[in-house]
Design an enzyme around this catalytic site. Structure first.
Site, PDB file in Angstrom:
ATOM      1  N   GLY A 291     -29.675  17.914  10.771  1.00 27.69           N
ATOM      2  CA  GLY A 291     -29.450  17.475  12.153  1.00 27.69           C
ATOM      3  C   GLY A 291     -30.065  16.146  12.516  1.00 27.69           C
ATOM      4  O   GLY A 291     -29.561  15.438  13.393  1.00 27.69           O
TER       5      GLY A 291
ATOM      6  N   GLU B  29     -36.954  14.794  14.332  1.00 27.85           N
ATOM      7  CA  GLU B  29     -36.150  16.009  14.521  1.00 27.85           C
ATOM      8  C   GLU B  29     -35.093  15.772  15.598  1.00 27.85           C
ATOM      9  O   GLU B  29     -35.302  14.999  16.532  1.00 27.85           O
ATOM     10  CB  GLU B  29     -37.093  17.161  14.904  1.00 27.85           C
ATOM     11  CG  GLU B  29     -36.444  18.487  15.224  1.00 27.85           C
ATOM     12  CD  GLU B  29     -35.667  19.132  14.076  1.00 27.85           C
ATOM     13  OE1 GLU B  29     -34.823  18.442  13.491  1.00 27.85           O
ATOM     14  OE2 GLU B  29     -35.891  20.332  13.811  1.00 27.85           O
TER      15      GLU B  29
ATOM     16  N   ASP C 240     -36.519  23.167  20.239  1.00 32.45           N
ATOM     17  CA  ASP C 240     -35.959  24.287  21.001  1.00 32.45           C
ATOM     18  C   ASP C 240     -37.081  25.321  21.175  1.00 32.45           C
ATOM     19  O   ASP C 240     -37.916  25.184  22.073  1.00 32.45           O
ATOM     20  CB  ASP C 240     -34.750  24.812  20.226  1.00 32.45           C
ATOM     21  CG  ASP C 240     -33.943  25.855  20.971  1.00 32.45           C
ATOM     22  OD1 ASP C 240     -34.048  25.920  22.192  1.00 32.45           O
ATOM     23  OD2 ASP C 240     -33.198  26.606  20.326  1.00 32.45           O
TER      24      ASP C 240
ATOM     25  N   LYS D 195     -35.574  21.039  24.672  1.00 28.80           N
ATOM     26  CA  LYS D 195     -35.066  22.107  25.541  1.00 28.80           C
ATOM     27  C   LYS D 195     -36.262  22.988  25.881  1.00 28.80           C
ATOM     28  O   LYS D 195     -36.458  24.041  25.273  1.00 28.80           O
ATOM     29  CB  LYS D 195     -34.060  22.944  24.735  1.00 28.80           C
ATOM     30  CG  LYS D 195     -32.647  22.915  25.229  1.00 28.80           C
ATOM     31  CD  LYS D 195     -31.863  24.043  24.606  1.00 28.80           C
ATOM     32  CE  LYS D 195     -30.959  23.593  23.506  1.00 28.80           C
ATOM     33  NZ  LYS D 195     -30.126  24.675  22.960  1.00 28.80           N
TER      34      LYS D 195
ATOM     35  N   PHE E  26     -26.180  24.791  24.801  1.00 27.36           N
ATOM     36  CA  PHE E  26     -26.016  24.520  23.374  1.00 27.36           C
ATOM     37  C   PHE E  26     -25.235  23.221  23.226  1.00 27.36           C
ATOM     38  O   PHE E  26     -24.124  23.088  23.723  1.00 27.36           O
ATOM     39  CB  PHE E  26     -25.299  25.670  22.657  1.00 27.36           C
ATOM     40  CG  PHE E  26     -25.469  25.564  21.173  1.00 27.36           C
ATOM     41  CD1 PHE E  26     -26.601  26.099  20.557  1.00 27.36           C
ATOM     42  CD2 PHE E  26     -24.542  24.881  20.397  1.00 27.36           C
ATOM     43  CE1 PHE E  26     -26.786  25.965  19.179  1.00 27.36           C
ATOM     44  CE2 PHE E  26     -24.724  24.738  19.026  1.00 27.36           C
ATOM     45  CZ  PHE E  26     -25.847  25.281  18.425  1.00 27.36           C
TER      46      PHE E  26
ATOM     47  N   ARG F 198     -21.080  17.422  13.883  1.00 23.23           N
ATOM     48  CA  ARG F 198     -22.221  16.511  13.686  1.00 23.23           C
ATOM     49  C   ARG F 198     -21.825  15.055  13.879  1.00 23.23           C
ATOM     50  O   ARG F 198     -22.643  14.220  14.237  1.00 23.23           O
ATOM     51  CB  ARG F 198     -22.781  16.670  12.267  1.00 23.23           C
ATOM     52  CG  ARG F 198     -23.452  18.004  11.983  1.00 23.23           C
ATOM     53  CD  ARG F 198     -24.266  17.895  10.687  1.00 23.23           C
ATOM     54  NE  ARG F 198     -24.640  19.183  10.143  1.00 23.23           N
ATOM     55  CZ  ARG F 198     -25.706  19.891  10.507  1.00 23.23           C
ATOM     56  NH1 ARG F 198     -26.506  19.434  11.442  1.00 23.23           N
ATOM     57  NH2 ARG F 198     -25.979  21.050   9.943  1.00 23.23           N
TER      58      ARG F 198
HETATM   59  P1  IMP Z   1     -36.460  25.509  16.956  1.00 19.47           P
HETATM   60  O1  IMP Z   1     -37.188  25.916  15.724  1.00 19.47           O
HETATM   61  O2  IMP Z   1     -36.033  26.684  17.772  1.00 19.47           O
HETATM   62  O3  IMP Z   1     -37.190  24.493  17.793  1.00 19.47           O
HETATM   63  O4  IMP Z   1     -35.075  24.961  16.487  1.00 19.47           O
HETATM   64  C1  IMP Z   1     -34.815  23.724  16.119  1.00 19.47           C
HETATM   65  C2  IMP Z   1     -33.482  23.712  15.402  1.00 19.47           C
HETATM   66  O5  IMP Z   1     -32.505  24.609  15.997  1.00 19.47           O
HETATM   67  C3  IMP Z   1     -32.883  22.349  15.531  1.00 19.47           C
HETATM   68  O6  IMP Z   1     -33.304  21.516  14.490  1.00 19.47           O
HETATM   69  C4  IMP Z   1     -31.408  22.630  15.490  1.00 19.47           C
HETATM   70  O7  IMP Z   1     -30.983  22.673  14.145  1.00 19.47           O
HETATM   71  C5  IMP Z   1     -31.248  24.007  16.074  1.00 19.47           C
HETATM   72  N1  IMP Z   1     -30.825  23.939  17.497  1.00 19.47           N
HETATM   73  C6  IMP Z   1     -31.521  24.312  18.582  1.00 19.47           C
HETATM   74  N2  IMP Z   1     -30.826  24.094  19.714  1.00 19.47           N
HETATM   75  C7  IMP Z   1     -29.646  23.553  19.321  1.00 19.47           C
HETATM   76  C8  IMP Z   1     -28.478  23.092  20.045  1.00 19.47           C
HETATM   77  O8  IMP Z   1     -28.381  23.117  21.280  1.00 19.47           O
HETATM   78  N3  IMP Z   1     -27.476  22.603  19.277  1.00 19.47           N
HETATM   79  C9  IMP Z   1     -27.523  22.535  17.920  1.00 19.47           C
HETATM   80  N4  IMP Z   1     -28.593  22.945  17.217  1.00 19.47           N
HETATM   81  C10 IMP Z   1     -29.644  23.459  17.913  1.00 19.47           C
END
Ligand code: IMP
Length: 190
Positions: A53, A108, A112, A140, A161, A174
């Site tokens: 990503g 990154e 999230d 987020k 999302f 992407r």
């Molecule tokens: P975290 O570990 O929950 O902070 O997740 C981070 C990863 O979740 C990111 O690197 C993304 O790959 C994926 N992710 C979280 N939210 C989204 C979104 O809204 N769209 C696409 N990928 C997301």
């Protein structure tokens, strides 16, 4: 994101609401590059991207950093589906170079829950870097589990999302130049 959740057919970008335009993103990424160049003036940095990503963000950010910069990458898989609520993160690809004594900037796409960044921060710290910072394009905060924040942040966004500019749904979207909100019909199982 696992491929068994593939939508029947990827939606056309024209069916999605644009949250951040390519111009807004370019302007903000340029500012972030200037901040990093100022903070590390006279030093070198290693930009460590999280596959896949962060690739587009890293490519644009790197070109806005006026310092000696090298690249490396982590690969991770996370278990965030309904059967694995533990938030376990697994390293699928380690960095190729030593981060010891380096100014590491972890790059990154989106913060999230914070589980991925928290995990990778701990991995980087075992390398004993000279300094450690996080550059995230999106945040987020509504979904945060781990209290981790970006040192360089592009945009705070609502709990939607989003896809595009490197962010995927089931590996699709992407390559969209803008960041768009994926509508409910985009989630339909194939
Ligand atoms: P975290 O570990 O929950 O902070 O997740 C981070 C990863 O979740 C990111 O690197 C993304 O790959 C994926 N992710 C979280 N939210 C989204 C979104 O809204 N769209 C696409 N990928 C997301």
């Amino acid at each position: 994101m696992s491929t068994n959740q593939l939508p029947a057919a990827p939606l056309a970008a024209s069916h999605m609401k644009v949250l951040l335009t390519r111009e807004q993103i370019a302007r903000r990424v340029a500012e972030m590059g200037r901040e990093i160049s100022r903070d590390f003036h006279g030093q070198s940095v290693v930009l460590v991207g999280v596959l896949k990503g962060a690739t587009i963000f890293l490519a644009e950010l790197a070109r806005r950093i006026e310092l000696d910069a090298t690249f490396d990458f982590f690969g991770v898989s996370s278990y965030a589906d309904s059967t694995h609520r533990s938030g376990e993160v697994r390293l699928t690809k380690d960095v190729d170079t030593s981060l010891e004594g380096r100014n590491v900037i972890l790059v990154e796409d989106i913060l999230d829950t914070g589980l991925t960044m928290n995990y990778l921060k701990n991995v980087v710290m075992t390398h004993q870097p000279r300094s450690f910072k996080i550059a995230a394009l999106l945040d987020k905060p509504a979904r945060r589990i781990q209290p981790i924040e970006a040192d360089y942040l592009g945009f705070t966004i609502p709990n939607e999302f989003v896809v595009g500019y490197g962010l995927d749904y089931a590996e699709h979207y992407r390559n969209l130049p803008d960041i768009c909100i994926l509508p409910p019909e985009g989630y339909s199982a194939g």
